[in-house]
Design an enzyme around this catalytic site. Structure first.
Site, short mmCIF file in Angstrom:
data_model
loop_
_atom_site.label_atom_id
_atom_site.label_comp_id
_atom_site.label_asym_id
_atom_site.label_seq_id
_atom_site.Cartn_x
_atom_site.Cartn_y
_atom_site.Cartn_z
N ASP A 11 0.38 -0.88 0.12
CA ASP A 11 0.30 -0.02 -0.13
C ASP A 11 0.69 1.36 0.13
O ASP A 11 2.37 1.45 0.30
CB ASP A 11 -0.97 -0.01 1.62
CG ASP A 11 -2.57 -1.42 1.15
OD1 ASP A 11 -2.60 -1.41 -0.05
OD2 ASP A 11 -2.91 -1.32 1.69
N LYS A 69 -3.42 3.37 -2.75
CA LYS A 69 -4.54 4.89 -3.36
C LYS A 69 -3.69 5.64 -2.98
O LYS A 69 -3.80 6.10 -2.08
CB LYS A 69 -6.21 4.10 -2.90
CG LYS A 69 -6.56 2.94 -3.33
CD LYS A 69 -7.64 3.06 -1.82
CE LYS A 69 -8.74 1.91 -2.24
NZ LYS A 69 -8.17 0.71 -2.68
N MET A 78 -8.16 8.78 9.95
CA MET A 78 -8.97 9.23 8.81
C MET A 78 -9.99 9.66 8.83
O MET A 78 -9.63 10.47 7.59
CB MET A 78 -8.89 7.89 7.66
CG MET A 78 -8.63 6.97 7.55
SD MET A 78 -8.67 5.66 6.83
CE MET A 78 -10.08 4.40 8.06
#
Length: 500
Positions: free
Chosen positions: A35, A57, A172
């Protein structure tokens, strides 16, 4: 027979927080799917033939879907390969590791889970905030600030969270902080409750903003905090004023360029990192050992020399390694006076059980010449083992005293071409370090006509390196008093402290 998939947590960003099990699996893997938020250098230990596949991402860019990632894991494992799925933090804490484990279980693929240090604990700890404390919080709740947008409605019970008798840690949620704070305030969480937002936690660029629940969204926005970040809500956030340690280290918030050869950079980089610096490794040179009949002859008959001089740690290591390859050790130098140009070179010799008899206080050739004044050399054989490109101050001085000097090039320093991203990092750095004249020449050659960009302060290990830097148009802002790595680090810390 299918291979095994390892769902591995890489920790929150500090490479030192990766587990031994994670590093071992990376070193053994046939394929690694990783990641965006894995620590710098996390993949350095992978085998050269291992397949490395980025599946993270990046904001504003296309990325693999979760289904595509799960399908890739299954396909690779069914091909009999050992697969590491490397995730930032812990794979089972808001890492979608549970979904991947379900897909593997449904497909009959063997898997193991390797927990990692999660950011919800590590980032507050590096900011000086314990998420639990006997006096202030006997419970902690981990909450996602970014739910699946496909859900018809939020699964979070804001009234229950507002009433939760302990610490709330939000993952987040920095871009939704205003919305989250409003929901908690509307549900009854006190507006004056302490809050801390920790961005890029455990990394050199860590930043922390504190305030109350009623004001934290505005303060975080004013500070320009960006993901990744965690938010700590509760009385424990008040302890930061007393317990903050990470951002108070001497070089916290300073970026330092290390231009040493890649193989030698780790020691200096580790010292700087421990002091809080953001280290940019930009190896300007690489060391290439030499092979020659002259070198073979010198090593084969090293016991004939009355004096052996080493003028760098690289030369010291290569001399010792050359002796070992011939089945010899420190005893081969028993009849010689061994001279090291400085403590760094002496320390490298000591690693191989060789004690230096002469070590000048200043690590320059002129000081070594002075230190050898009492050593008889007239008519005696002397070996000077050094880099192919070096000053002749030492051999010339010994020849003037009647010595029979063999100057043997034991290695070459070869210029490394730096990639564009490293050059951009240099332009934004606070300090650029030079540990030898060759690092100056090589870096300036890589930079070209534009010279050293930005406003970085130039730090030199000693006067010879400083002279070379000035010859290349550089202003030397800091010169180490001790001409070794420890002296270089001390000089940077003193300069940073003086500048505030």
């Amino acid at each position: 027979m299918p291979g095994t998939v390892y769902l591995v947590g890489a920790g929150p960003g500090d490479p030192g927080l990766m587990t031994r099990r994670a590093l071992d699996l990376i070193a053994e893997a046939d394929a690694i799917l990783y990641d965006r938020l894995v620590p710098p250098g996390a993949l350095d230990g992978a085998r050269p033939e291992a397949e490395l596949r980025y599946v993270g991402k990046r904001p504003g860019e296309g990325s693999a879907t979760q289904e595509e990632i799960s399908d890739a894991l299954i396909e690779l494992a069914r091909a009999g390969r050992s697969v590491v799925r490397l995730k930032g933090g812990d794979p089972f804490v808001f890492g979608r590791g549970g979904e991947e484990a379900q897909a593997l279980a449904d497909a009959g693929v063997p898997f193991e889970v390797v927990p990692g240090v999660t950011a919800g604990v590590a980032a507050p700890a590096y900011a000086g905030i314990p998420v639990t404390h006997r006096d202030d919080a006997s419970a902690v709740a981990f909450v996602t600030g970014h739910e699946d947008p496909a859900k018809p409605e939020s699964a979070l019970d804001w009234a229950a969270l507002a009433a939760f008798p302990g610490t709330l840690v939000l993952y987040m949620g920095v871009r939704r902080l205003d919305e989250i704070a409003t929901a908690l305030l509307d549900a009854g969480r006190p507006a004056d409750q302490p809050v801390a937002v920790v961005a890029r936690g455990t990394q050199p660029a860590q930043r922390t903003v504190t305030g109350t629940l009623g004001e934290i969204a505005a303060k975080a926005a004013d500070a320009g905090l960006e993901p990744p970040a965690v938010t700590v809500i509760g009385e424990v956030a008040r302890l930061r004023d007393q317990l903050a340690w990470f951002e108070r280290r001497p070089l916290a918030g300073r970026s330092v360029v290390v231009t040493r050869a890649r193989a030698q950079a780790s020691g200096l980089a580790a010292r700087l990192l421990a002091l809080g610096a953001d280290v940019i490794e930009a190896p300007a040179i690489r060391i290439e050992p030499r092979e020659s009949a002259e070198l073979d002859q010198a090593l084969e008959h090293v016991d004939r020399y009355a004096l052996v001089c080493l003028t760098s740690p690289n030369g010291a290591a290569l001399l010792a390694e050359g002796l070992m390859r011939r089945g010899r050790d420190a005893r081969a130098l028993a009849g010689a006076v061994v001279a090291a140009i400085g403590p760094g070179t002496a320390a490298e010799l000591a690693r191989f059980g060789i004690g230096a008899d002469v070590i000048p206080e200043r690590a320059v050739a002129e000081a070594l010449v002075e230190s050898l004044a009492a050593v008889p050399v007239d008519g005696r054989p002397v070996l000077v083992a050094r880099a192919a490109e070096a000053r002749d101050v030492l051999p010339d001085a010994l020849r003037e005293r009647g010595a029979e000097v063999d100057v043997v090039a034991i290695y070459d320093t070869v210029r490394e071409q730096l990639p564009e991203e490293r050059l951009r990092a240099i332009a934004a750095a606070d300090y650029v370090t030079f540990t030898s004249s060759s690092t100056v020449r090589s870096l300036m050659s890589s930079l070209g006509a534009g010279g050293l960009p930005g406003d970085a302060r130039v730090v030199s290990i000693g006067p010879v390196t400083s002279e070379t830097a000035r010859e290349h148009g550089l202003e030397v802002h800091v010169e180490a008093e001790r001409h070794d790595i420890e002296g270089l680090v001390e000089a940077i810390v003193a300069d940073a402290g003086a500048r505030g």
